[in-house]
Design a protein around this motif. Structure first.
Motif, PDB file in Angstrom:
ATOM      1  N   LYS A   1       0.851  -1.182   0.000  1.00 23.40           N
ATOM      2  CA  LYS A   1       0.000   0.000   0.000  1.00 23.40           C
ATOM      3  C   LYS A   1       0.889   1.235   0.000  1.00 23.40           C
ATOM      4  O   LYS A   1       1.776   1.376   0.842  1.00 23.40           O
ATOM      5  CB  LYS A   1      -0.912   0.004   1.226  1.00 23.40           C
ATOM      6  CG  LYS A   1      -1.927   1.109   1.231  1.00 23.40           C
ATOM      7  CD  LYS A   1      -2.871   0.990   2.406  1.00 23.40           C
ATOM      8  CE  LYS A   1      -3.862   2.127   2.390  1.00 23.40           C
ATOM      9  NZ  LYS A   1      -4.717   2.117   3.562  1.00 23.40           N
ATOM     10  N   LEU A   2       0.665   2.100  -0.970  1.00 22.24           N
ATOM     11  CA  LEU A   2       1.373   3.372  -1.076  1.00 22.24           C
ATOM     12  C   LEU A   2       0.311   4.454  -1.183  1.00 22.24           C
ATOM     13  O   LEU A   2      -0.334   4.603  -2.220  1.00 22.24           O
ATOM     14  CB  LEU A   2       2.303   3.395  -2.296  1.00 22.24           C
ATOM     15  CG  LEU A   2       3.108   4.671  -2.532  1.00 22.24           C
ATOM     16  CD1 LEU A   2       4.015   4.966  -1.339  1.00 22.24           C
ATOM     17  CD2 LEU A   2       3.930   4.551  -3.798  1.00 22.24           C
ATOM     18  N   GLY A   3       0.102   5.164  -0.074  1.00 19.99           N
ATOM     19  CA  GLY A   3      -0.982   6.137  -0.039  1.00 19.99           C
ATOM     20  C   GLY A   3      -2.321   5.417  -0.133  1.00 19.99           C
ATOM     21  O   GLY A   3      -2.622   4.549   0.679  1.00 19.99           O
ATOM     22  N   VAL A   4      -3.107   5.749  -1.181  1.00 22.98           N
ATOM     23  CA  VAL A   4      -4.389   5.075  -1.382  1.00 22.98           C
ATOM     24  C   VAL A   4      -4.281   3.922  -2.378  1.00 22.98           C
ATOM     25  O   VAL A   4      -5.219   3.159  -2.551  1.00 22.98           O
ATOM     26  CB  VAL A   4      -5.487   6.068  -1.849  1.00 22.98           C
ATOM     27  CG1 VAL A   4      -5.783   7.084  -0.763  1.00 22.98           C
ATOM     28  CG2 VAL A   4      -5.092   6.740  -3.139  1.00 22.98           C
ATOM     29  N   ASP A   5      -3.142   3.816  -3.056  1.00 26.35           N
ATOM     30  CA  ASP A   5      -2.940   2.740  -4.030  1.00 26.35           C
ATOM     31  C   ASP A   5      -2.547   1.449  -3.324  1.00 26.35           C
ATOM     32  O   ASP A   5      -1.674   1.437  -2.455  1.00 26.35           O
ATOM     33  CB  ASP A   5      -1.849   3.114  -5.041  1.00 26.35           C
ATOM     34  CG  ASP A   5      -2.232   4.291  -5.904  1.00 26.35           C
ATOM     35  OD1 ASP A   5      -3.429   4.436  -6.207  1.00 26.35           O
ATOM     36  OD2 ASP A   5      -1.323   5.066  -6.280  1.00 26.35           O
ATOM     37  N   LYS A   6      -3.197   0.361  -3.731  1.00 31.06           N
ATOM     38  CA  LYS A   6      -2.938  -0.931  -3.131  1.00 31.06           C
ATOM     39  C   LYS A   6      -2.667  -1.940  -4.247  1.00 31.06           C
ATOM     40  O   LYS A   6      -3.364  -1.938  -5.266  1.00 31.06           O
ATOM     41  CB  LYS A   6      -4.150  -1.368  -2.314  1.00 31.06           C
ATOM     42  CG  LYS A   6      -3.886  -2.390  -1.269  1.00 31.06           C
ATOM     43  CD  LYS A   6      -5.155  -2.617  -0.442  1.00 31.06           C
ATOM     44  CE  LYS A   6      -4.806  -3.206   0.892  1.00 31.06           C
ATOM     45  NZ  LYS A   6      -5.980  -3.458   1.717  1.00 31.06           N
ATOM     46  N   SER A   7      -1.660  -2.787  -4.068  1.00 32.74           N
ATOM     47  CA  SER A   7      -1.373  -3.813  -5.066  1.00 32.74           C
ATOM     48  C   SER A   7      -1.194  -5.167  -4.388  1.00 32.74           C
ATOM     49  O   SER A   7      -0.760  -5.240  -3.238  1.00 32.74           O
ATOM     50  CB  SER A   7      -0.128  -3.444  -5.878  1.00 32.74           C
ATOM     51  OG  SER A   7       1.007  -3.389  -5.048  1.00 32.74           O
ATOM     52  N   HIS A   8      -1.534  -6.214  -5.133  1.00 31.58           N
ATOM     53  CA  HIS A   8      -1.395  -7.593  -4.652  1.00 31.58           C
ATOM     54  C   HIS A   8      -0.628  -8.364  -5.724  1.00 31.58           C
ATOM     55  O   HIS A   8      -0.947  -8.268  -6.903  1.00 31.58           O
ATOM     56  CB  HIS A   8      -2.760  -8.261  -4.465  1.00 31.58           C
ATOM     57  CG  HIS A   8      -3.660  -7.552  -3.522  1.00 31.58           C
ATOM     58  ND1 HIS A   8      -3.563  -7.690  -2.158  1.00 31.58           N
ATOM     59  CD2 HIS A   8      -4.681  -6.700  -3.748  1.00 31.58           C
ATOM     60  CE1 HIS A   8      -4.490  -6.952  -1.585  1.00 31.58           C
ATOM     61  NE2 HIS A   8      -5.181  -6.335  -2.527  1.00 31.58           N
ATOM     62  N   PHE A   9       0.362  -9.124  -5.309  1.00 30.81           N
ATOM     63  CA  PHE A   9       1.066  -9.993  -6.231  1.00 30.81           C
ATOM     64  C   PHE A   9       1.722 -11.117  -5.444  1.00 30.81           C
ATOM     65  O   PHE A   9       1.758 -11.102  -4.215  1.00 30.81           O
ATOM     66  CB  PHE A   9       2.085  -9.224  -7.081  1.00 30.81           C
ATOM     67  CG  PHE A   9       3.154  -8.501  -6.308  1.00 30.81           C
ATOM     68  CD1 PHE A   9       4.424  -9.073  -6.152  1.00 30.81           C
ATOM     69  CD2 PHE A   9       2.922  -7.249  -5.753  1.00 30.81           C
ATOM     70  CE1 PHE A   9       5.414  -8.412  -5.450  1.00 30.81           C
ATOM     71  CE2 PHE A   9       3.913  -6.584  -5.054  1.00 30.81           C
ATOM     72  CZ  PHE A   9       5.162  -7.162  -4.899  1.00 30.81           C
TER      73      PHE A   9
END
Length: 167
Positions: free
Chosen positions: A114-122
């Motif tokens: 999570k970076l700020g409001v951006d979220k990534s899954h991998f």
């Protein structure tokens, strides 16, 4: 409070069963060959925090070969970037001499960042080959991820230290 014969019988049965099952035999039982261990990690610096826990268990097939499953969790925060990493794996240990331990470890990691409001899954797999100096239940050495891909990993290098304890 009324105690019935069924309750007394149940308590006696459970106590007798556990006593009979706890008797030892000359042949080693499965759990006599299992060791538990793993690692803990903490790292703090300016604007950076890492906390990790990695429990595992191994089954000693003989004095040379052991294998077993492991779990891992890592939390990392670097400024406004937060990472949660869950992993499952399988480790195989080979002890050709009293003080040398060779290892092969397959690990599959599932990452949420999570970076700020951006979220990534991998997720990505790792296959580590390593060598360590062993003293009793403790091993320290170095391992190398042969599947390392700098574009897909959260680690800075394919090399990482080995620090293991099994009891």
């Amino acid at each position: 409070m009324q105690i019935t014969m069924k309750k007394i019988f149940l308590v006696c049965f459970l106590l007798t069963s556990s006593f009979l099952l706890s008797q030892t035999t000359d042949k080693p039982q499965f759990w006599d060959k299992v060791q538990f261990g793993g690692g803990l990690g903490l790292s703090f610096s300016n604007n950076y925090t890492t906390i990790s826990i990695a429990p595992s268990a191994i089954y000693n097939f003989n004095q040379y070969i052991a294998a077993g499953p492991g779990l891992s969790y890592l939390y990392a925060k670097n400024g406004s970037l937060k990472s949660n990493v869950f992993g499952v794996g399988l480790i195989t240990l080979f002890n050709p001499t009293q003080n040398l331990q060779l290892s092969g470890e397959f690990e599959h990691l599932f990452i949420t960042q999570k970076l700020g409001v951006d979220k990534s899954h991998f997720d990505y797999p790792s296959l580590y080959l390593g060598a360590a100096y062993r003293i009793g239940n403790f091993s320290a050495g170095l391992r190398y991820d042969v599947l390392y891909d700098s574009d897909k990993t959260i680690y800075a290098s394919a090399f990482s230290p080995i620090i293991r304890f099994y009891f």
